[in-house]
Scaffold this active site. Structure first.
Site, mmCIF file in Angstrom:
data_model
loop_
_atom_site.group_PDB
_atom_site.id
_atom_site.type_symbol
_atom_site.label_atom_id
_atom_site.label_comp_id
_atom_site.label_asym_id
_atom_site.label_seq_id
_atom_site.Cartn_x
_atom_site.Cartn_y
_atom_site.Cartn_z
ATOM 1 N N LYS A 184 5.740 16.748 0.629
ATOM 2 C CA LYS A 184 6.631 17.055 1.804
ATOM 3 C C LYS A 184 6.564 18.453 2.080
ATOM 4 O O LYS A 184 6.288 19.374 1.154
ATOM 5 C CB LYS A 184 7.855 16.462 1.795
ATOM 6 C CG LYS A 184 8.018 14.933 1.645
ATOM 7 C CD LYS A 184 9.585 14.696 1.573
ATOM 8 C CE LYS A 184 9.816 13.043 1.596
ATOM 9 N NZ LYS A 184 9.721 12.534 3.141
ATOM 10 N N ASP A 236 17.234 10.222 -0.329
ATOM 11 C CA ASP A 236 16.468 9.058 -0.251
ATOM 12 C C ASP A 236 16.881 7.844 -1.105
ATOM 13 O O ASP A 236 16.126 6.907 -0.895
ATOM 14 C CB ASP A 236 15.037 9.391 -0.454
ATOM 15 C CG ASP A 236 14.102 8.846 0.455
ATOM 16 O OD1 ASP A 236 14.309 8.464 1.504
ATOM 17 O OD2 ASP A 236 12.672 8.725 -0.205
ATOM 18 N N ARG A 240 8.802 1.659 1.236
ATOM 19 C CA ARG A 240 8.250 0.294 1.304
ATOM 20 C C ARG A 240 7.486 -0.336 0.263
ATOM 21 O O ARG A 240 7.416 -1.619 -0.059
ATOM 22 C CB ARG A 240 7.452 0.222 2.920
ATOM 23 C CG ARG A 240 5.908 0.868 2.662
ATOM 24 C CD ARG A 240 5.322 1.245 3.972
ATOM 25 N NE ARG A 240 6.181 2.453 4.617
ATOM 26 C CZ ARG A 240 6.001 3.001 5.998
ATOM 27 N NH1 ARG A 240 5.002 2.393 6.546
ATOM 28 N NH2 ARG A 240 6.824 4.043 6.214
#
Length: 501
Positions: free
Chosen positions: A280, A291, A354
Protein backbone atom coordinates in the site's frame (compact mmCIF):
# COMPACT_ATOMS: atom_id res chain seq x y z
CA UNK A 1 -21.94 6.65 34.03
CA UNK A 2 -25.34 5.70 35.45
CA UNK A 3 -28.54 6.05 33.41
CA UNK A 4 -32.16 5.67 34.47
CA UNK A 5 -35.68 6.86 33.62
CA UNK A 6 -38.39 8.54 35.63
CA UNK A 7 -41.69 10.27 35.03
CA UNK A 8 -42.11 13.61 36.73
CA UNK A 9 -42.90 17.27 36.19
CA UNK A 10 -39.96 19.67 35.78
CA UNK A 11 -40.93 21.96 38.65
CA UNK A 12 -40.49 19.10 41.14
CA UNK A 13 -36.98 18.14 40.02
CA UNK A 14 -34.28 18.78 42.60
CA UNK A 15 -31.11 18.15 40.64
CA UNK A 16 -27.71 19.62 39.82
CA UNK A 17 -29.09 20.40 36.37
CA UNK A 18 -32.34 20.09 34.45
CA UNK A 19 -32.16 19.93 30.64
CA UNK A 20 -34.94 21.26 28.38
CA UNK A 21 -35.27 22.10 24.70
CA UNK A 22 -35.78 25.37 22.85
CA UNK A 23 -36.89 25.43 19.22
CA UNK A 24 -36.04 27.92 16.51
CA UNK A 25 -36.93 30.80 16.50
CA UNK A 26 -36.87 31.23 20.31
CA UNK A 27 -39.81 28.84 20.92
CA UNK A 28 -39.94 26.99 24.21
CA UNK A 29 -40.64 23.26 24.29
CA UNK A 30 -43.55 22.14 26.48
CA UNK A 31 -41.25 21.38 29.42
CA UNK A 32 -39.40 24.68 29.01
CA UNK A 33 -42.76 26.49 29.04
CA UNK A 34 -43.56 24.92 32.40
CA UNK A 35 -40.25 26.13 33.83
CA UNK A 36 -40.83 29.57 32.33
CA UNK A 37 -44.22 29.80 34.01
CA UNK A 38 -42.80 28.78 37.39
CA UNK A 39 -39.93 31.27 37.03
CA UNK A 40 -42.41 34.02 36.12
CA UNK A 41 -41.13 34.52 32.59
CA UNK A 42 -37.43 34.45 33.43
CA UNK A 43 -36.51 32.10 30.56
CA UNK A 44 -38.68 33.70 27.86
CA UNK A 45 -37.31 37.11 28.85
CA UNK A 46 -33.76 35.89 28.19
CA UNK A 47 -34.80 34.56 24.80
CA UNK A 48 -36.39 37.89 23.87
CA UNK A 49 -33.07 39.56 24.65
CA UNK A 50 -31.38 37.26 22.14
CA UNK A 51 -29.43 35.02 24.53
CA UNK A 52 -30.49 31.90 22.60
CA UNK A 53 -32.01 31.57 19.14
CA UNK A 54 -32.80 27.86 19.40
CA UNK A 55 -30.62 26.70 16.52
CA UNK A 56 -29.67 23.04 16.68
CA UNK A 57 -26.78 22.46 19.08
CA UNK A 58 -26.86 25.88 20.78
CA UNK A 59 -26.46 25.71 24.56
CA UNK A 60 -27.27 28.20 27.31
CA UNK A 61 -26.53 27.30 30.93
CA UNK A 62 -28.54 29.18 33.56
CA UNK A 63 -27.78 29.26 37.29
CA UNK A 64 -30.29 29.74 40.12
CA UNK A 65 -33.38 30.35 37.98
CA UNK A 66 -36.11 31.88 40.22
CA UNK A 67 -38.43 29.34 41.87
CA UNK A 68 -36.66 26.35 40.24
CA UNK A 69 -35.43 23.67 42.66
CA UNK A 70 -32.55 22.55 40.44
CA UNK A 71 -29.24 24.40 40.71
CA UNK A 72 -28.89 24.83 36.95
CA UNK A 73 -31.08 24.81 33.86
CA UNK A 74 -29.49 23.91 30.53
CA UNK A 75 -31.39 25.23 27.53
CA UNK A 76 -30.63 23.20 24.41
CA UNK A 77 -31.26 24.47 20.89
CA UNK A 78 -33.19 21.86 18.91
CA UNK A 79 -33.64 23.64 15.58
CA UNK A 80 -37.04 23.84 13.91
CA UNK A 81 -39.57 21.66 15.71
CA UNK A 82 -41.01 19.98 12.63
CA UNK A 83 -37.55 19.24 11.21
CA UNK A 84 -36.13 17.38 14.21
CA UNK A 85 -34.94 14.03 12.84
CA UNK A 86 -32.98 11.04 14.12
CA UNK A 87 -29.58 12.46 13.18
CA UNK A 88 -30.22 15.84 14.81
CA UNK A 89 -31.60 14.16 17.92
CA UNK A 90 -28.45 12.08 18.41
CA UNK A 91 -26.22 15.09 17.78
CA UNK A 92 -28.17 17.18 20.29
CA UNK A 93 -27.90 14.48 22.95
CA UNK A 94 -24.16 14.04 22.38
CA UNK A 95 -23.49 17.78 22.65
CA UNK A 96 -25.73 18.04 25.71
CA UNK A 97 -23.84 15.30 27.55
CA UNK A 98 -20.48 16.82 26.66
CA UNK A 99 -21.69 20.24 27.84
CA UNK A 100 -22.99 18.79 31.11
CA UNK A 101 -19.65 17.09 31.63
CA UNK A 102 -17.94 20.49 31.51
CA UNK A 103 -20.34 22.32 33.82
CA UNK A 104 -19.37 20.49 36.99
CA UNK A 105 -22.84 18.95 37.28
CA UNK A 106 -22.50 15.42 38.63
CA UNK A 107 -26.08 14.47 37.82
CA UNK A 108 -28.85 15.77 35.58
CA UNK A 109 -32.49 15.21 34.66
CA UNK A 110 -32.96 15.37 30.89
CA UNK A 111 -36.33 16.15 29.29
CA UNK A 112 -35.03 15.95 25.71
CA UNK A 113 -36.33 12.37 25.54
CA UNK A 114 -39.83 13.89 25.41
CA UNK A 115 -39.12 15.75 22.17
CA UNK A 116 -41.10 14.65 19.13
CA UNK A 117 -38.93 12.81 16.61
CA UNK A 118 -40.98 11.85 13.58
CA UNK A 119 -41.89 8.16 13.51
CA UNK A 120 -40.00 7.31 16.72
CA UNK A 121 -41.37 6.21 20.08
CA UNK A 122 -40.11 6.61 23.64
CA UNK A 123 -38.15 3.34 23.50
CA UNK A 124 -36.17 4.57 20.51
CA UNK A 125 -35.56 8.03 21.98
CA UNK A 126 -34.33 6.76 25.34
CA UNK A 127 -32.18 4.03 23.83
CA UNK A 128 -30.64 6.38 21.27
CA UNK A 129 -30.02 8.97 23.98
CA UNK A 130 -28.10 6.50 26.15
CA UNK A 131 -26.12 5.13 23.19
CA UNK A 132 -25.29 8.65 21.96
CA UNK A 133 -24.27 9.72 25.46
CA UNK A 134 -21.93 6.77 25.87
CA UNK A 135 -20.51 7.33 22.41
CA UNK A 136 -19.86 11.01 23.13
CA UNK A 137 -18.08 10.27 26.40
CA UNK A 138 -15.82 7.59 24.94
CA UNK A 139 -12.08 8.17 24.75
CA UNK A 140 -9.23 5.79 24.07
CA UNK A 141 -6.54 6.86 26.51
CA UNK A 142 -5.34 3.57 28.01
CA UNK A 143 -1.89 4.06 26.46
CA UNK A 144 -1.52 7.72 27.47
CA UNK A 145 0.63 8.61 30.47
CA UNK A 146 -1.29 11.85 31.01
CA UNK A 147 -5.06 11.65 30.92
CA UNK A 148 -7.42 14.62 30.76
CA UNK A 149 -10.23 14.53 33.30
CA UNK A 150 -13.35 16.61 33.70
CA UNK A 151 -13.17 18.76 36.82
CA UNK A 152 -16.21 16.99 38.28
CA UNK A 153 -17.28 14.29 35.83
CA UNK A 154 -20.95 13.71 35.15
CA UNK A 155 -21.98 10.53 36.93
CA UNK A 156 -25.74 10.16 36.51
CA UNK A 157 -28.31 11.10 33.88
CA UNK A 158 -32.05 10.54 34.30
CA UNK A 159 -34.21 10.66 31.17
CA UNK A 160 -37.79 11.69 31.71
CA UNK A 161 -40.70 9.88 30.06
CA UNK A 162 -44.11 11.53 29.65
CA UNK A 163 -46.22 9.05 31.68
CA UNK A 164 -45.71 6.42 34.36
CA UNK A 165 -47.17 3.86 31.97
CA UNK A 166 -44.08 4.31 29.79
CA UNK A 167 -41.59 3.68 32.59
CA UNK A 168 -41.17 -0.08 31.84
CA UNK A 169 -40.54 0.76 28.18
CA UNK A 170 -37.96 3.37 29.16
CA UNK A 171 -36.27 0.97 31.59
CA UNK A 172 -36.01 -1.66 28.88
CA UNK A 173 -34.56 0.91 26.49
CA UNK A 174 -31.88 1.80 29.05
CA UNK A 175 -31.08 -1.87 29.62
CA UNK A 176 -30.75 -2.57 25.89
CA UNK A 177 -28.74 0.60 25.29
CA UNK A 178 -26.24 -0.13 28.05
CA UNK A 179 -25.60 -3.64 26.70
CA UNK A 180 -25.17 -2.33 23.16
CA UNK A 181 -22.96 0.52 24.36
CA UNK A 182 -20.79 -2.00 26.18
CA UNK A 183 -20.44 -3.96 22.94
CA UNK A 184 -19.61 -0.79 21.02
CA UNK A 185 -16.95 0.12 23.59
CA UNK A 186 -15.43 -3.36 23.28
CA UNK A 187 -15.34 -2.96 19.50
CA UNK A 188 -13.73 0.49 19.73
CA UNK A 189 -11.15 -0.52 22.31
CA UNK A 190 -9.95 -3.52 20.32
CA UNK A 191 -9.97 -1.67 16.99
CA UNK A 192 -8.11 1.35 18.38
CA UNK A 193 -5.37 -0.81 19.89
CA UNK A 194 -2.08 -0.44 17.97
CA UNK A 195 -0.99 -3.36 15.78
CA UNK A 196 2.13 -4.05 17.84
CA UNK A 197 -0.30 -5.05 20.62
CA UNK A 198 -3.40 -6.15 18.74
CA UNK A 199 -2.27 -9.11 16.64
CA UNK A 200 -4.20 -12.35 15.98
CA UNK A 201 -3.12 -13.72 19.38
CA UNK A 202 -4.53 -10.61 21.08
CA UNK A 203 -7.85 -11.09 19.27
CA UNK A 204 -7.90 -14.68 20.49
CA UNK A 205 -7.25 -13.48 24.06
CA UNK A 206 -10.24 -11.12 23.84
CA UNK A 207 -12.40 -14.01 22.64
CA UNK A 208 -11.21 -16.11 25.58
CA UNK A 209 -12.13 -13.31 28.01
CA UNK A 210 -15.78 -13.68 26.94
CA UNK A 211 -15.62 -17.39 27.76
CA UNK A 212 -14.11 -16.66 31.18
CA UNK A 213 -16.70 -13.99 32.02
CA UNK A 214 -19.93 -15.63 30.81
CA UNK A 215 -21.29 -19.12 31.50
CA UNK A 216 -23.07 -19.54 28.16
CA UNK A 217 -19.94 -18.85 26.10
CA UNK A 218 -17.28 -21.31 24.96
CA UNK A 219 -14.32 -20.23 22.86
CA UNK A 220 -12.02 -22.40 20.76
CA UNK A 221 -8.99 -21.27 18.80
CA UNK A 222 -8.07 -22.73 15.41
CA UNK A 223 -4.29 -22.39 14.93
CA UNK A 224 -2.19 -22.71 11.77
CA UNK A 225 -1.53 -26.41 12.33
CA UNK A 226 -5.26 -27.15 12.38
CA UNK A 227 -5.83 -24.84 9.40
CA UNK A 228 -3.24 -26.86 7.50
CA UNK A 229 -5.08 -30.08 8.35
CA UNK A 230 -8.37 -28.52 7.22
CA UNK A 231 -6.90 -27.42 3.90
CA UNK A 232 -7.36 -23.67 4.52
CA UNK A 233 -4.72 -22.81 1.93
CA UNK A 234 -6.11 -19.38 1.10
CA UNK A 235 -6.28 -18.16 4.73
CA UNK A 236 -2.79 -19.53 5.48
CA UNK A 237 -1.25 -17.89 2.40
CA UNK A 238 -2.25 -14.40 3.51
CA UNK A 239 -0.57 -14.75 6.90
CA UNK A 240 2.55 -16.44 5.59
CA UNK A 241 4.59 -13.23 5.41
CA UNK A 242 4.07 -12.35 9.08
CA UNK A 243 5.86 -13.60 12.19
CA UNK A 244 2.49 -13.43 13.96
CA UNK A 245 0.59 -16.70 13.69
CA UNK A 246 -2.83 -16.64 12.02
CA UNK A 247 -5.50 -17.63 14.54
CA UNK A 248 -9.25 -18.05 14.05
CA UNK A 249 -11.33 -17.61 17.21
CA UNK A 250 -14.70 -19.40 17.43
CA UNK A 251 -17.02 -17.91 20.09
CA UNK A 252 -20.11 -20.05 20.75
CA UNK A 253 -23.03 -18.58 22.68
CA UNK A 254 -25.63 -21.14 23.74
CA UNK A 255 -28.56 -18.90 24.64
CA UNK A 256 -31.39 -21.11 23.42
CA UNK A 257 -30.31 -24.05 25.54
CA UNK A 258 -31.11 -26.48 22.73
CA UNK A 259 -29.70 -27.65 19.41
CA UNK A 260 -31.50 -25.04 17.30
CA UNK A 261 -29.52 -23.78 14.32
CA UNK A 262 -27.15 -20.93 15.19
CA UNK A 263 -26.79 -17.56 13.57
CA UNK A 264 -23.14 -17.10 12.59
CA UNK A 265 -21.23 -13.80 12.45
CA UNK A 266 -17.85 -13.89 10.69
CA UNK A 267 -15.48 -10.95 11.11
CA UNK A 268 -12.44 -10.15 8.98
CA UNK A 269 -9.56 -9.74 11.43
CA UNK A 270 -6.56 -8.37 9.52
CA UNK A 271 -4.81 -6.84 12.52
CA UNK A 272 -2.52 -5.00 10.12
CA UNK A 273 -2.74 -4.88 6.35
CA UNK A 274 0.38 -3.58 4.66
CA UNK A 275 -0.93 -4.85 1.34
CA UNK A 276 1.76 -7.52 1.32
CA UNK A 277 3.94 -7.71 -1.81
CA UNK A 278 1.39 -5.39 -3.49
CA UNK A 279 2.41 -2.80 -0.91
CA UNK A 280 0.00 0.00 0.00
CA UNK A 281 1.07 3.68 -0.26
CA UNK A 282 2.73 4.99 2.89
CA UNK A 283 0.24 7.82 3.49
CA UNK A 284 -2.46 6.66 5.85
CA UNK A 285 -1.01 3.18 6.26
CA UNK A 286 -1.19 3.60 10.04
CA UNK A 287 -4.97 3.31 9.68
CA UNK A 288 -4.59 -0.22 8.34
CA UNK A 289 -4.68 -1.37 11.95
CA UNK A 290 -8.44 -0.90 11.46
CA UNK A 291 -8.55 -3.69 8.88
CA UNK A 292 -9.69 -5.94 11.71
CA UNK A 293 -12.80 -3.78 12.15
CA UNK A 294 -15.03 -6.67 11.10
CA UNK A 295 -13.65 -8.94 13.82
CA UNK A 296 -13.90 -6.09 16.34
CA UNK A 297 -17.54 -5.57 15.32
CA UNK A 298 -18.34 -9.26 15.74
CA UNK A 299 -16.60 -9.34 19.13
CA UNK A 300 -18.58 -6.26 20.20
CA UNK A 301 -21.87 -7.76 19.01
CA UNK A 302 -21.12 -10.99 20.90
CA UNK A 303 -20.38 -8.95 24.04
CA UNK A 304 -23.69 -7.08 23.69
CA UNK A 305 -25.48 -10.38 23.04
CA UNK A 306 -24.24 -12.05 26.23
CA UNK A 307 -25.05 -8.93 28.25
CA UNK A 308 -28.61 -9.05 26.90
CA UNK A 309 -28.76 -12.81 27.58
CA UNK A 310 -30.85 -13.40 24.47
CA UNK A 311 -32.49 -16.85 24.05
CA UNK A 312 -30.83 -17.74 20.74
CA UNK A 313 -27.72 -19.61 19.62
CA UNK A 314 -25.05 -17.47 18.00
CA UNK A 315 -21.50 -18.17 16.87
CA UNK A 316 -18.96 -15.40 16.35
CA UNK A 317 -15.86 -16.06 14.24
CA UNK A 318 -12.84 -13.75 14.43
CA UNK A 319 -10.64 -14.49 11.40
CA UNK A 320 -7.34 -13.15 12.75
CA UNK A 321 -4.41 -12.67 10.40
CA UNK A 322 -1.69 -10.18 9.41
CA UNK A 323 -0.71 -9.32 5.82
CA UNK A 324 2.99 -8.45 5.61
CA UNK A 325 5.66 -8.48 2.88
CA UNK A 326 8.60 -10.84 3.34
CA UNK A 327 10.56 -13.50 1.47
CA UNK A 328 7.92 -15.96 2.68
CA UNK A 329 4.90 -13.88 1.66
CA UNK A 330 2.45 -14.96 -1.01
CA UNK A 331 2.82 -13.28 -4.40
CA UNK A 332 0.79 -11.94 -7.31
CA UNK A 333 0.52 -14.85 -9.72
CA UNK A 334 0.24 -17.51 -7.02
CA UNK A 335 -2.65 -19.96 -7.31
CA UNK A 336 -4.17 -20.95 -3.98
CA UNK A 337 -6.36 -23.93 -3.12
CA UNK A 338 -9.12 -22.91 -0.74
CA UNK A 339 -10.76 -25.09 1.91
CA UNK A 340 -13.69 -25.57 -0.47
CA UNK A 341 -11.33 -27.08 -3.06
CA UNK A 342 -11.80 -24.16 -5.47
CA UNK A 343 -8.63 -22.53 -6.79
CA UNK A 344 -7.90 -18.79 -6.86
CA UNK A 345 -5.36 -16.89 -8.94
CA UNK A 346 -3.86 -14.02 -6.92
CA UNK A 347 -3.74 -10.84 -8.98
CA UNK A 348 -3.10 -8.53 -6.04
CA UNK A 349 -2.00 -9.44 -2.52
CA UNK A 350 -3.85 -6.39 -1.19
CA UNK A 351 -7.15 -8.10 -2.02
CA UNK A 352 -6.45 -10.39 0.92
CA UNK A 353 -9.54 -10.04 3.08
CA UNK A 354 -11.66 -12.15 0.76
CA UNK A 355 -8.95 -14.85 0.77
CA UNK A 356 -9.17 -15.11 4.55
CA UNK A 357 -12.96 -14.86 4.64
CA UNK A 358 -13.58 -17.50 1.96
CA UNK A 359 -11.97 -20.22 4.09
CA UNK A 360 -13.72 -18.98 7.23
CA UNK A 361 -17.05 -19.07 5.36
CA UNK A 362 -16.37 -22.64 4.27
CA UNK A 363 -15.36 -23.59 7.83
CA UNK A 364 -18.71 -22.46 9.31
CA UNK A 365 -20.67 -24.91 7.13
CA UNK A 366 -20.06 -27.47 9.91
CA UNK A 367 -22.40 -25.54 12.23
CA UNK A 368 -25.41 -26.02 9.91
CA UNK A 369 -26.21 -22.31 10.37
CA UNK A 370 -29.59 -20.64 10.20
CA UNK A 371 -27.85 -17.72 8.49
CA UNK A 372 -24.33 -16.35 8.11
CA UNK A 373 -23.36 -12.67 8.09
CA UNK A 374 -19.80 -11.68 7.34
CA UNK A 375 -18.49 -8.27 8.36
CA UNK A 376 -15.41 -6.80 6.74
CA UNK A 377 -13.50 -3.63 5.92
CA UNK A 378 -13.28 -5.17 2.48
CA UNK A 379 -13.08 -2.58 -0.30
CA UNK A 380 -12.01 1.00 -0.85
CA UNK A 381 -14.64 0.99 -3.58
CA UNK A 382 -17.32 0.94 -0.89
CA UNK A 383 -15.90 4.16 0.57
CA UNK A 384 -16.07 5.74 -2.88
CA UNK A 385 -19.65 4.54 -3.40
CA UNK A 386 -21.21 5.19 0.01
CA UNK A 387 -18.76 7.36 1.95
CA UNK A 388 -18.76 7.21 5.73
CA UNK A 389 -22.52 7.17 6.34
CA UNK A 390 -23.83 3.81 5.12
CA UNK A 391 -22.47 0.30 5.39
CA UNK A 392 -22.61 -1.66 2.15
CA UNK A 393 -24.99 -4.64 2.26
CA UNK A 394 -24.96 -7.43 -0.31
CA UNK A 395 -26.85 -10.68 -0.02
CA UNK A 396 -27.97 -13.70 -1.99
CA UNK A 397 -31.04 -14.07 0.26
CA UNK A 398 -33.70 -11.35 0.08
CA UNK A 399 -35.42 -12.06 3.44
CA UNK A 400 -32.09 -11.86 5.30
CA UNK A 401 -31.17 -8.64 3.49
CA UNK A 402 -34.52 -7.10 4.43
CA UNK A 403 -34.03 -8.12 8.07
CA UNK A 404 -30.66 -6.39 8.16
CA UNK A 405 -31.99 -3.27 6.46
CA UNK A 406 -34.82 -3.16 8.99
CA UNK A 407 -32.34 -3.54 11.86
CA UNK A 408 -30.21 -0.77 10.41
CA UNK A 409 -33.19 1.60 10.31
CA UNK A 410 -34.30 0.67 13.84
CA UNK A 411 -30.83 1.14 15.29
CA UNK A 412 -29.79 4.21 13.31
CA UNK A 413 -26.70 2.24 12.20
CA UNK A 414 -27.59 2.53 8.55
CA UNK A 415 -26.87 0.20 5.64
CA UNK A 416 -27.56 0.40 1.91
CA UNK A 417 -28.16 -2.63 -0.26
CA UNK A 418 -26.11 -3.01 -3.43
CA UNK A 419 -26.80 -5.48 -6.28
CA UNK A 420 -25.29 -8.95 -6.36
CA UNK A 421 -26.20 -9.88 -9.91
CA UNK A 422 -24.62 -12.77 -11.80
CA UNK A 423 -23.63 -10.27 -14.50
CA UNK A 424 -20.69 -9.22 -12.31
CA UNK A 425 -19.35 -12.75 -11.81
CA UNK A 426 -17.65 -12.72 -15.23
CA UNK A 427 -15.18 -10.11 -13.97
CA UNK A 428 -13.56 -12.79 -11.78
CA UNK A 429 -12.69 -15.16 -14.64
CA UNK A 430 -9.13 -16.54 -14.75
CA UNK A 431 -7.34 -18.43 -17.54
CA UNK A 432 -5.31 -20.41 -14.98
CA UNK A 433 -7.54 -21.05 -11.95
CA UNK A 434 -11.23 -21.31 -11.14
CA UNK A 435 -11.30 -17.52 -10.66
CA UNK A 436 -9.19 -14.56 -9.55
CA UNK A 437 -9.17 -12.58 -6.31
CA UNK A 438 -9.74 -9.27 -8.11
CA UNK A 439 -12.50 -8.19 -10.47
CA UNK A 440 -10.89 -5.14 -12.06
CA UNK A 441 -11.50 -1.43 -11.50
CA UNK A 442 -15.28 -1.42 -11.93
CA UNK A 443 -17.81 -2.32 -9.22
CA UNK A 444 -15.12 -3.37 -6.73
CA UNK A 445 -17.47 -3.77 -3.78
CA UNK A 446 -19.83 -5.96 -5.80
CA UNK A 447 -17.15 -8.17 -7.34
CA UNK A 448 -15.61 -8.72 -3.89
CA UNK A 449 -19.01 -9.91 -2.65
CA UNK A 450 -19.37 -12.04 -5.81
CA UNK A 451 -16.10 -13.73 -4.84
CA UNK A 452 -17.41 -14.49 -1.34
CA UNK A 453 -20.76 -15.70 -2.69
CA UNK A 454 -18.97 -18.65 -4.32
CA UNK A 455 -18.27 -20.02 -0.83
CA UNK A 456 -21.75 -19.56 0.66
CA UNK A 457 -23.97 -21.89 -1.37
CA UNK A 458 -24.95 -24.08 1.59
CA UNK A 459 -26.65 -21.44 3.75
CA UNK A 460 -28.41 -18.06 3.73
CA UNK A 461 -25.74 -15.37 3.63
CA UNK A 462 -25.25 -11.61 3.77
CA UNK A 463 -22.12 -9.48 3.54
CA UNK A 464 -21.52 -6.14 5.28
CA UNK A 465 -18.73 -3.99 3.84
CA UNK A 466 -17.78 -1.55 6.61
CA UNK A 467 -14.71 -0.04 4.92
CA UNK A 468 -16.29 3.42 5.10
CA UNK A 469 -18.03 3.13 8.46
CA UNK A 470 -15.65 1.26 10.80
CA UNK A 471 -13.44 4.23 11.65
CA UNK A 472 -12.98 7.97 11.22
CA UNK A 473 -9.88 9.61 9.82
CA UNK A 474 -8.44 13.05 10.51
CA UNK A 475 -8.32 15.01 13.75
CA UNK A 476 -10.91 12.82 15.46
CA UNK A 477 -9.42 9.57 14.18
CA UNK A 478 -10.77 6.46 15.84
CA UNK A 479 -13.05 3.45 15.62
CA UNK A 480 -16.80 4.14 15.39
CA UNK A 481 -18.05 0.89 16.91
CA UNK A 482 -20.13 0.12 13.84
CA UNK A 483 -21.90 -2.15 12.98
CA UNK A 484 -22.38 -3.42 16.57
CA UNK A 485 -25.69 -1.59 17.00
CA UNK A 486 -27.13 -2.95 13.74
CA UNK A 487 -25.98 -6.51 14.41
CA UNK A 488 -27.32 -6.45 17.96
CA UNK A 489 -30.66 -5.08 16.75
CA UNK A 490 -30.78 -7.93 14.23
CA UNK A 491 -30.18 -10.42 17.06
CA UNK A 492 -32.80 -8.71 19.25
CA UNK A 493 -35.31 -9.01 16.42
CA UNK A 494 -34.44 -12.67 15.83
CA UNK A 495 -34.87 -13.42 19.53
CA UNK A 496 -38.32 -11.82 19.62
CA UNK A 497 -37.18 -9.30 22.24
CA UNK A 498 -37.14 -6.22 20.06
CA UNK A 499 -39.10 -3.19 21.19
CA UNK A 500 -39.94 0.00 19.37
CA UNK A 501 -40.56 0.87 15.78
Amino acid sequence: MEFSVKSGSPEKQRSACIVVGVFEPRRLSGTAEQLDEISEGYISNLLRKGDLEGKSGQMLLLHHVPNILSERVLLVGCGKERELDERQYRQIITKTINTLNETGSMEAVCFLSELHVKGRDIYWKVRQAVEAAQDGLYSFDSLKTRKAEARRPLRKVVFNVPTRRELPIGERAVSHALAIAEGITTCKNVANMPPNICNPAYLAEQAKILENDYDKVTTTIVDEKEMEELGMGSYLAVGRGSVNESLMSIIKYDGAGDDSKPLVLVGKGLTFDSGGISLKPGAGMDEMKYDMGGAAGVLGAMHALVELNLPINVIGVLAGCENMPSSNAYRPGDILTTMSGQTVEVLNTDAEGRLVLCDALTYVERFNPEAVIDVATLTGACVVALGAHATGLLSSHNPLAHELLNASEQSGDRAWRMPLWDDYQDQLESPFADFTNLGGKEAGTITAACFLSRFTKKYNWAHLDIAGTAWRSGKNKGATGRPVSMLTQFLLNRSGQEQGE
